[in-house]
Design a protein around this motif. Structure first.
Motif, short mmCIF file in Angstrom:
data_model
loop_
_atom_site.label_atom_id
_atom_site.label_comp_id
_atom_site.label_asym_id
_atom_site.label_seq_id
_atom_site.Cartn_x
_atom_site.Cartn_y
_atom_site.Cartn_z
N SER A 67 0.81 -1.15 0.16
CA SER A 67 -0.07 0.02 -0.11
C SER A 67 0.89 1.22 0.01
CB SER A 67 -0.94 -0.03 1.10
OG SER A 67 -0.19 0.11 2.42
N GLY A 68 0.43 2.24 -0.59
CA GLY A 68 1.22 3.47 -0.55
C GLY A 68 0.14 4.56 -0.45
N GLU A 69 0.49 5.66 0.34
CA GLU A 69 -0.48 6.81 0.26
C GLU A 69 -0.48 7.60 -1.14
OE1 GLU A 69 0.96 9.13 3.74
OE2 GLU A 69 0.70 7.75 5.05
N VAL A 70 0.48 7.57 -1.70
CA VAL A 70 0.39 8.26 -2.97
C VAL A 70 -0.38 7.75 -4.03
CG1 VAL A 70 1.89 9.33 -4.74
CG2 VAL A 70 2.68 9.43 -2.33
N GLN A 71 -0.25 6.34 -3.92
CA GLN A 71 -0.83 5.30 -4.99
C GLN A 71 -2.29 5.13 -4.50
OE1 GLN A 71 1.70 2.09 -4.66
NE2 GLN A 71 2.60 2.57 -6.76
N GLN A 72 -2.77 5.37 -3.41
CA GLN A 72 -4.10 5.19 -2.94
C GLN A 72 -5.11 5.91 -3.84
OE1 GLN A 72 -5.32 2.93 -1.26
NE2 GLN A 72 -4.21 2.04 0.29
N TYR A 77 -8.18 -0.31 -4.72
CA TYR A 77 -7.97 -1.51 -3.49
C TYR A 77 -7.66 -2.76 -4.23
CZ TYR A 77 -7.96 -4.34 0.44
OH TYR A 77 -7.62 -5.41 1.37
N CYS A 78 -8.57 -3.01 -5.27
CA CYS A 78 -8.43 -4.35 -5.80
C CYS A 78 -7.21 -4.52 -6.43
CB CYS A 78 -9.64 -4.45 -6.97
SG CYS A 78 -9.72 -3.37 -8.04
N THR A 79 -6.52 -3.51 -7.05
CA THR A 79 -5.44 -3.79 -7.89
C THR A 79 -4.54 -4.32 -6.66
OG1 THR A 79 -5.98 -1.80 -9.41
CG2 THR A 79 -3.70 -2.84 -9.17
N TYR A 80 -4.22 -3.62 -5.67
CA TYR A 80 -3.21 -4.40 -4.53
C TYR A 80 -3.46 -5.67 -4.21
CZ TYR A 80 -1.90 0.74 -3.89
OH TYR A 80 -1.52 1.92 -3.93
N LEU A 81 -4.78 -6.17 -4.03
CA LEU A 81 -4.86 -7.31 -3.81
C LEU A 81 -4.49 -8.58 -4.86
CD1 LEU A 81 -8.60 -7.29 -2.63
CD2 LEU A 81 -6.53 -7.63 -1.20
N GLN A 82 -5.05 -8.05 -6.35
CA GLN A 82 -4.44 -8.75 -7.34
C GLN A 82 -3.06 -8.79 -7.44
OE1 GLN A 82 -6.33 -10.29 -9.82
NE2 GLN A 82 -8.45 -9.82 -8.69
N GLU A 83 -2.28 -7.93 -7.13
CA GLU A 83 -0.68 -7.85 -7.39
C GLU A 83 -0.02 -8.75 -6.17
OE1 GLU A 83 3.10 -6.69 -8.57
OE2 GLU A 83 1.34 -6.27 -9.45
N ALA A 84 -0.80 -8.72 -4.91
CA ALA A 84 -0.32 -9.59 -4.13
C ALA A 84 -0.40 -11.00 -4.31
CB ALA A 84 -0.93 -9.34 -2.66
N LEU A 85 -1.69 -11.53 -4.92
CA LEU A 85 -1.84 -12.91 -5.35
C LEU A 85 -0.87 -13.22 -6.57
CD1 LEU A 85 -5.72 -12.69 -5.35
CD2 LEU A 85 -4.35 -14.24 -3.96
N PHE A 86 -0.57 -12.24 -7.54
CA PHE A 86 0.28 -12.49 -8.58
C PHE A 86 1.75 -12.94 -8.04
CE2 PHE A 86 3.26 -11.15 -11.76
CZ PHE A 86 2.82 -12.00 -12.90
N GLN A 87 2.15 -11.98 -7.11
CA GLN A 87 3.34 -12.23 -6.43
C GLN A 87 3.45 -13.86 -5.75
OE1 GLN A 87 6.03 -10.38 -6.84
NE2 GLN A 87 4.82 -8.84 -7.97
N SER A 90 -0.46 -16.92 -8.02
CA SER A 90 -1.93 -16.99 -8.32
C SER A 90 -2.38 -15.92 -9.32
CB SER A 90 -2.60 -16.94 -7.16
OG SER A 90 -4.15 -17.33 -7.45
N ASP A 91 -2.47 -16.37 -10.49
CA ASP A 91 -3.13 -15.34 -11.53
C ASP A 91 -4.66 -15.37 -11.53
OD1 ASP A 91 -2.92 -13.57 -13.34
OD2 ASP A 91 -2.18 -14.48 -14.97
N ILE A 92 -5.11 -14.35 -11.95
CA ILE A 92 -6.45 -14.13 -11.95
C ILE A 92 -7.34 -15.01 -12.84
CG2 ILE A 92 -6.65 -12.63 -14.20
CD1 ILE A 92 -8.55 -10.66 -12.80
N LEU A 150 0.52 -3.29 -10.48
CA LEU A 150 0.80 -1.83 -9.86
C LEU A 150 1.71 -1.08 -10.86
CD1 LEU A 150 1.73 -2.64 -6.01
CD2 LEU A 150 -0.28 -1.66 -7.12
N ASP A 151 1.99 -1.83 -11.75
CA ASP A 151 2.87 -1.15 -12.80
C ASP A 151 1.83 -0.77 -14.11
OD1 ASP A 151 2.50 -3.60 -13.72
OD2 ASP A 151 4.77 -3.99 -14.25
N ASN A 152 0.70 -1.18 -13.91
CA ASN A 152 -0.23 -1.00 -14.95
C ASN A 152 -0.04 -1.71 -16.29
OD1 ASN A 152 -2.83 0.04 -15.79
ND2 ASN A 152 -1.66 1.89 -16.89
#
Length: 435
Positions: A67-72, A77-87, A90-92, A150-152
């Motif tokens: 999470s990051g205050e600038v990025q919020q 929020y769903c993007t952070y969840l998807q990134e964490a799972l990808f790491q 686990s892909d969508i 997160l890198d779009n």
């Protein structure tokens, strides 16, 4: 206003109404479409979160949600969840996301097929899709791409392939009301045009009637004036035969004008409901015999009358019934060839009515003319049928007959074949309840 101007004005008005209604429907369609589009964009976030939670339950590896205050402010929020799972490898799951998104649409009462694409958002290149077929660009609603990295570098986009059915469903009452309103407006306009056309026709007929009446009255008045002048001069005092001839002509012309005036007056009374009938048992053989003798003497054609009077009486006002039958005989003579056969009959039918009929072997009446044959001032069809520049009269005869018969609570029927014959039958009740 001329008929073509009325039609043009009406057409312009109708086009304006249709244009306004079209704009209204388009704006309504756009508003509903915009509402569905907004809800679709909102739902995709919830669907991605639900899909992330589903995958979290399937894995037992520890994971860190960045999470990051600038990025919020720019990344959901769903993007952070998807990134964490990808790491954690686990892909969508597009099929699961499809199921979740469809259920969420139904909760919002949106019925549409969907296609979910995973794509490169910058190049707009589809990497994976829930459909093998490419969605049409027409009539679809496409959500904004939602990043799942997160890198779009990856994004999810949903396409509603047939939302127009849902839009039209919401507009159904409006569309039905619009159709009914347009039918009603069109019917009113057509009815209005018919009324205006009818009024113009009546106005022209009355004008023609006035000209014809003045012209026809001018002739007998001239004859009467000349006869009076001749009698006053004394030039034929010693010529009894010539004097008697002039008196007879004056008498006939006076009677002709009187009959015409009485007919117009009678029609006026019938229309206003002020005509009083003196009904009694009428001797039909005597009345018919008298009429046939008069027409046979006055006729300029070869006429043969055949009478078959099974019913010898009718319950009616003799004066008006006589004039009605006289008009039918007069028409039979007018609209026939030089040799005329007229059959006059009477009988009683099973409805307890007295039927009086007049049939000729004349020119007949076309199907088109039958619609207007009993109308007041009906002259156009009569002119065409006579074939000699129009029969004399004002178009009052059959209208007079119909109104007199109706005043007796009876009916009149027409049976004809063009070029062969015409048959008019009067049906009179044997007894009428007096008011």
């Amino acid at each position: 206003m001329k008929k073509k101007h009325v039609k043009l004005t009406t057409l312009v008005g109708l086009i304006a109404i249709v244009a306004l209604q079209t704009v209204w429907l388009y704006n309504t369609y756009y508003l509903i479409q915009h509402d569905i589009e907004a809800k679709s964009n909102s739902i995709i976030h919830d669907a991605l979160i639900s899909e992330s939670i589903y995958r979290m339950r399937l894995i037992d590896k520890p994971m860190t949600i960045e999470s990051g205050e600038v990025q919020q402010d720019t990344i959901p929020y769903c993007t952070y969840l998807q990134e964490a799972l990808f790491q954690v490898g686990s892909d969508i799951l597009l099929d699961k996301l499809d199921s979740i998104y469809t259920d969420l649409l139904k909760k919002e009462q949106i019925q549409s097929n969907i296609i979910i694409n995973k794509l490169y958002p910058k190049q707009n290149i589809v990497l994976e899709s829930t459909s093998k077929e490419k969605a049409s660009q027409w009539g679809t609603i496409t959500t904004r791409p939602i990043p799942i990295r997160l890198d779009n570098s990856r994004a999810i986009q949903v396409i509603l392939t047939n939302p127009y059915w849902d839009i039209f469903g919401r507009m159904s009452l409006l569309l039905i009301a619009t159709v009914l309103m347009m039918i009603f407006v069109a019917g009113c306009i057509v009815y209005q045009i018919k009324i205006i056309a009818k009024q113009n026709q009546i106005a022209r007929a009355r004008q023609d009637f006035s000209y014809a009446m003045i012209h026809d009255m001018k002739t007998p008045l001239t004859s009467i004036a000349m006869g009076i002048s001749m009698l006053k001069s004394g030039k034929i005092d010693n010529q009894p035969e010539k004097k008697a001839k002039h008196l007879r002509i004056m008498e006939e012309e006076t009677e002709h004008m009187l009959k015409l005036s009485n007919k117009v007056l009678t029609l006026s009374k019938l229309e206003s409901g002020k005509l009083e009938l003196i009904k009694q048992e009428v001797n039909l053989p005597a009345m018919i015999e008298n009429l046939t003798e008069i027409f046979a003497i006055k006729a300029t054609k070869s006429i043969r009358f055949n009478t078959q009077l099974e019913a010898e009486t009718a319950y009616a006002d003799e004066e008006y019934l006589r004039e009605a039958v006289s008009n039918l005989i007069d028409n039979a003579i007018k609209y026939s060839n030089e040799s005329v056969q007229i059959d006059i009959f009477s009988k009683e039918n099973e409805k307890d009515e007295t039927v009086i009929g007049v049939r000729d072997n004349g020119l007949g009446i076309s199907m088109k003319d039958r619609k207007s044959i009993f109308e007041k001032f009906e002259r156009a069809a009569a002119t065409e049928r006579s074939g000699k520049g129009g029969a004399t009269g004002f178009g009052l005869g059959l209208n007079y007959v119909q109104r007199v018969v109706e005043a007796h609570e009876g009916t009149i029927e027409l049976n004809s074949i063009e070029g062969e014959y015409s048959e008019f039958t009067i049906h009179l009740p044997k007894f009428i309840n007096e008011i």
